[in-house]
Design an enzyme around this catalytic site. Structure first.
Site, mmCIF file in Angstrom:
data_model
loop_
_atom_site.group_PDB
_atom_site.id
_atom_site.type_symbol
_atom_site.label_atom_id
_atom_site.label_comp_id
_atom_site.label_asym_id
_atom_site.label_seq_id
_atom_site.Cartn_x
_atom_site.Cartn_y
_atom_site.Cartn_z
ATOM 1 N N ARG A 1 -7.854 17.663 11.907
ATOM 2 C CA ARG A 1 -8.062 17.416 10.430
ATOM 3 C C ARG A 1 -9.806 17.494 10.146
ATOM 4 N NH1 ARG A 1 -5.075 12.604 8.050
ATOM 5 N NH2 ARG A 1 -6.643 13.160 6.201
ATOM 6 N N VAL B 1 -10.238 11.051 2.388
ATOM 7 C CA VAL B 1 -10.866 10.603 3.616
ATOM 8 C C VAL B 1 -12.030 11.578 3.859
ATOM 9 C CG1 VAL B 1 -9.234 8.768 4.285
ATOM 10 C CG2 VAL B 1 -9.438 10.998 5.251
ATOM 11 N N CYS C 1 -13.100 -4.275 18.188
ATOM 12 C CA CYS C 1 -14.139 -5.051 17.666
ATOM 13 C C CYS C 1 -14.872 -4.721 16.363
ATOM 14 C CB CYS C 1 -15.310 -5.121 18.657
ATOM 15 S SG CYS C 1 -16.501 -3.880 18.555
ATOM 16 N N CYS D 1 -15.679 2.482 22.786
ATOM 17 C CA CYS D 1 -16.754 1.427 21.904
ATOM 18 C C CYS D 1 -17.847 1.126 22.944
ATOM 19 C CB CYS D 1 -16.000 0.346 21.610
ATOM 20 S SG CYS D 1 -17.189 -0.874 20.705
ATOM 21 N N HIS E 1 -9.414 4.793 1.173
ATOM 22 C CA HIS E 1 -8.570 4.726 2.729
ATOM 23 C C HIS E 1 -9.538 4.941 3.866
ATOM 24 C CE1 HIS E 1 -4.776 5.700 0.006
ATOM 25 N NE2 HIS E 1 -5.175 4.434 0.184
HETATM 26 C C1 BV8 Z 1 -1.408 -2.022 2.495
HETATM 27 C C2 BV8 Z 1 -4.383 7.371 6.127
HETATM 28 C C3 BV8 Z 1 -1.470 -4.288 2.514
HETATM 29 C C4 BV8 Z 1 -5.733 8.311 5.774
HETATM 30 C C5 BV8 Z 1 -2.965 6.868 4.361
HETATM 31 C C6 BV8 Z 1 6.133 -1.847 4.194
HETATM 32 C C7 BV8 Z 1 5.513 -2.181 5.287
HETATM 33 C C8 BV8 Z 1 3.783 -1.891 5.188
HETATM 34 C C9 BV8 Z 1 3.242 -1.542 4.034
HETATM 35 C C10 BV8 Z 1 4.270 -1.143 2.714
HETATM 36 C C11 BV8 Z 1 5.491 -1.094 2.905
HETATM 37 N N1 BV8 Z 1 6.054 -0.629 2.051
HETATM 38 C C12 BV8 Z 1 5.103 -0.273 0.882
HETATM 39 C C13 BV8 Z 1 3.909 -0.748 1.919
HETATM 40 C C14 BV8 Z 1 2.668 -0.542 1.074
HETATM 41 C C15 BV8 Z 1 2.084 1.108 1.768
HETATM 42 C C16 BV8 Z 1 2.774 2.047 0.881
HETATM 43 O O1 BV8 Z 1 2.262 2.011 -0.212
HETATM 44 N N2 BV8 Z 1 3.865 2.816 1.229
HETATM 45 C C17 BV8 Z 1 4.420 3.859 0.349
HETATM 46 C C18 BV8 Z 1 4.391 5.283 1.041
HETATM 47 C C19 BV8 Z 1 5.802 3.167 -0.126
HETATM 48 N N3 BV8 Z 1 0.758 1.048 1.584
HETATM 49 C C20 BV8 Z 1 0.180 0.469 2.614
HETATM 50 O O2 BV8 Z 1 0.346 0.247 3.878
HETATM 51 C C21 BV8 Z 1 -1.531 0.250 2.516
HETATM 52 N N4 BV8 Z 1 -1.928 -0.904 2.728
HETATM 53 O O3 BV8 Z 1 -0.547 -2.168 1.298
HETATM 54 O O4 BV8 Z 1 -1.986 -3.239 2.747
HETATM 55 C C22 BV8 Z 1 -0.411 -4.701 3.405
HETATM 56 C C23 BV8 Z 1 -0.809 -5.088 4.907
HETATM 57 C C24 BV8 Z 1 0.438 -5.372 5.695
HETATM 58 C C25 BV8 Z 1 1.828 -5.404 5.264
HETATM 59 C C26 BV8 Z 1 2.142 -4.920 3.938
HETATM 60 C C27 BV8 Z 1 0.994 -4.575 3.134
HETATM 61 C C28 BV8 Z 1 -2.147 1.288 3.256
HETATM 62 C C29 BV8 Z 1 -2.270 2.511 2.280
HETATM 63 C C30 BV8 Z 1 -3.047 3.727 2.994
HETATM 64 C C31 BV8 Z 1 -2.238 4.419 3.940
HETATM 65 N N5 BV8 Z 1 -3.085 5.634 4.596
HETATM 66 N N6 BV8 Z 1 -3.555 7.733 5.085
HETATM 67 C C32 BV8 Z 1 -5.387 9.542 6.209
HETATM 68 O O5 BV8 Z 1 -4.783 9.856 7.303
HETATM 69 O O6 BV8 Z 1 -5.666 10.476 5.258
HETATM 70 S S1 BV8 Z 1 -2.155 7.237 2.951
HETATM 71 C C33 BV8 Z 1 -1.910 9.112 2.618
HETATM 72 O O7 BV8 Z 1 -1.416 8.988 1.340
HETATM 73 C C34 BV8 Z 1 -3.372 9.566 2.326
HETATM 74 O O8 BV8 Z 1 -4.297 8.683 2.766
HETATM 75 C C35 BV8 Z 1 -3.697 9.861 0.972
HETATM 76 O O9 BV8 Z 1 -4.807 9.098 0.509
HETATM 77 C C36 BV8 Z 1 -2.307 8.971 0.346
HETATM 78 C C37 BV8 Z 1 -1.883 9.329 -1.099
HETATM 79 O O10 BV8 Z 1 -1.371 10.767 -0.892
HETATM 80 P P1 BV8 Z 1 -1.861 11.894 -1.893
HETATM 81 O O11 BV8 Z 1 -3.434 11.869 -1.795
HETATM 82 O O12 BV8 Z 1 -1.269 11.503 -3.393
HETATM 83 O O13 BV8 Z 1 -1.424 13.194 -1.436
HETATM 84 P P2 BV8 Z 1 0.014 13.727 -1.405
HETATM 85 O O14 BV8 Z 1 0.107 14.841 -0.630
HETATM 86 O O15 BV8 Z 1 0.801 12.651 -1.476
HETATM 87 O O16 BV8 Z 1 0.040 14.287 -2.951
HETATM 88 C C38 BV8 Z 1 -0.706 15.310 -3.501
HETATM 89 C C39 BV8 Z 1 -0.652 15.656 -5.013
HETATM 90 O O17 BV8 Z 1 -1.646 16.670 -5.523
HETATM 91 C C40 BV8 Z 1 0.795 15.918 -5.338
HETATM 92 O O18 BV8 Z 1 1.092 15.090 -6.384
HETATM 93 C C41 BV8 Z 1 0.502 17.303 -6.099
HETATM 94 O O19 BV8 Z 1 1.464 17.884 -6.904
HETATM 95 C C42 BV8 Z 1 -1.048 17.442 -6.482
HETATM 96 N N7 BV8 Z 1 -1.505 18.610 -6.353
HETATM 97 C C43 BV8 Z 1 -1.494 19.647 -5.397
HETATM 98 N N8 BV8 Z 1 -2.374 20.610 -5.704
HETATM 99 C C44 BV8 Z 1 -3.150 20.190 -6.832
HETATM 100 C C45 BV8 Z 1 -2.515 18.708 -7.206
HETATM 101 N N9 BV8 Z 1 -2.927 18.366 -8.322
HETATM 102 C C46 BV8 Z 1 -3.864 18.889 -8.857
HETATM 103 N N10 BV8 Z 1 -4.516 20.175 -8.551
HETATM 104 C C47 BV8 Z 1 -4.148 20.857 -7.489
HETATM 105 N N11 BV8 Z 1 -4.517 21.927 -7.291
HETATM 106 ZN ZN ZN Z 2 -15.699 -2.730 20.280
#
Ligand code: BV8
Ligand code: ZN
Length: 270
Positions: A82, A115, A151, A178, A140
């Protein structure tokens, strides 16, 4: 002014764009929350659309600490491919329109789940020489930077090139380590189950509470806490505008819905 351009079920017409631009001119405080859809036109696949990054993959294997601990080589190779692809990409119309907006107005806050660093690159390219660059809140983290899994020491590497672990990762022996503690380096992104950078998240919510308009562009709005930010604008009397060809869980809360490409719509709004 462009004529109407239609997408599926809705038509975004010149009239609605002119009205919206007018409303934006009067707004005090604007937050722009973006997702992978705003980078699609730059050639970066989204996550959940057809052909997306996660197609055929299991999220828990690639974007969780457990997945990394189980198979760091697999995770690194996915992120490295990526990162290498992103290095070849340039900001596109959506990034440029958002950059113009935040460069023109100090009350505009850019908050991204992406990112790829393309918002910052667009701002750098469009800013006047040696002017202060408005910050981008990266909820993110960044794929262009690494940090130690033990660390948290950072390896920022030269900005756009990203950290220097370009050596092809074949096996555990070739995993980047690291310099400080010998722990495994990892991409400096936020995985599921990991907390988001506090300052970026707190600032994003604070600006959203103060904003008259929260423009949500290119996100499926299912990942929290990012997807809760626009609700903070709504709860304090502001409005949500959604720019997305598809419906999302935020659509029903949106005062204005632009069923179109982020680049096309935002270029007309900014
Ligand atoms: C947190 C890594 C506190 C970086 C990503 C159970 C256990 C643990 C956690 C959870 C749980 N249940 C829920 C949670 C919370 C969880 C969560 O939200 N889960 C969801 C899926 C249910 N969140 C977390 O864990 C977050 N941390 O809550 O910490 C905590 C701590 C411990 C325990 C509990 C809670 C961390 C969230 C960050 C996760 N990391 N990725 C990387 O590799 O990039 S998330 C991943 O999805 C990406 O980073 C991205 O940023 C994110 C969102 O995706 P989108 O950007 O929206 O992309 P997607 O493809 O989905 O959609 C694209 C859209 O664009 C579509 O709608 C499409 O129609 C549209 N589109 C397409 N073309 C166009 C367009 N729009 C306009 N124009 C176009 N041309
Ligand atoms: Zn280290």
């Amino acid at each position: 002014m462009a004529d109407a351009f239609t997408r599926d079920d809705a038509v975004v017409t010149g009239k609605t764009l002119a009205e919206a631009r007018d409303e934006l001119g009067k707004a005090e405080g604007i937050v722009v929350l973006t997702g992978a859809g705003v980078s699609a036109a730059s050639g970066i696949p989204t996550f959940r659309d057809a052909g997306g990054l996660w197609e055929g993959e299991k999220v828990e294997d690639l974007a969780t600490p457990g997945g990394f601990n189980r198979d760091p080589v697999r995770v690194w190779r996915w992120y490295q491919s990526r990162r290498n692809a992103i290095r070849e990409c340039q900001p596109h119309d959506a990034h440029r329109a958002i950059a113009r907006l935040t460069l023109a107005r100090p009350d505009v806050t850019v908050v991204t789940q992406n990112v790829d660093g393309l918002h910052q690159e667009a701002i750098r390219q469009l800013a006047q020489r040696d002017s202060a660059l408005p910050p981008v809140l990266e909820l993110h983290g960044s794929i262009l930077r690494d940090r130690c899994n033990l660390c948290s020491a950072r390896d920022d590497g030269p900005s756009r090139q990203g950290a220097n672990h370009t050596a092809h990762i074949e096996d555990r022996a070739s995993l980047p380590r690291c310099a400080r503690c010998g722990g495994l380096m990892r991409p400096a992104v936020v995985w599921f189950g990991e907390t988001l950078p506090h300052e970026a998240l707190d600032t994003a919510f604070e600006r959203a509470r103060q904003a008259d308009v929260c423009i949500v562009a290119g996100t499926s709005a299912i990942v929290h806490p990012a997807a809760s930010i626009p609700m903070a604008t709504l709860e304090t009397g502001g409005v949500i505008w959604e720019v997305n060809p598809s419906n999302t869980p935020l659509s029903r809360h949106a005062a204005r819905t632009f069923r179109g490409d982020a680049g096309e719509v935002l270029s007309h709004l900014a």
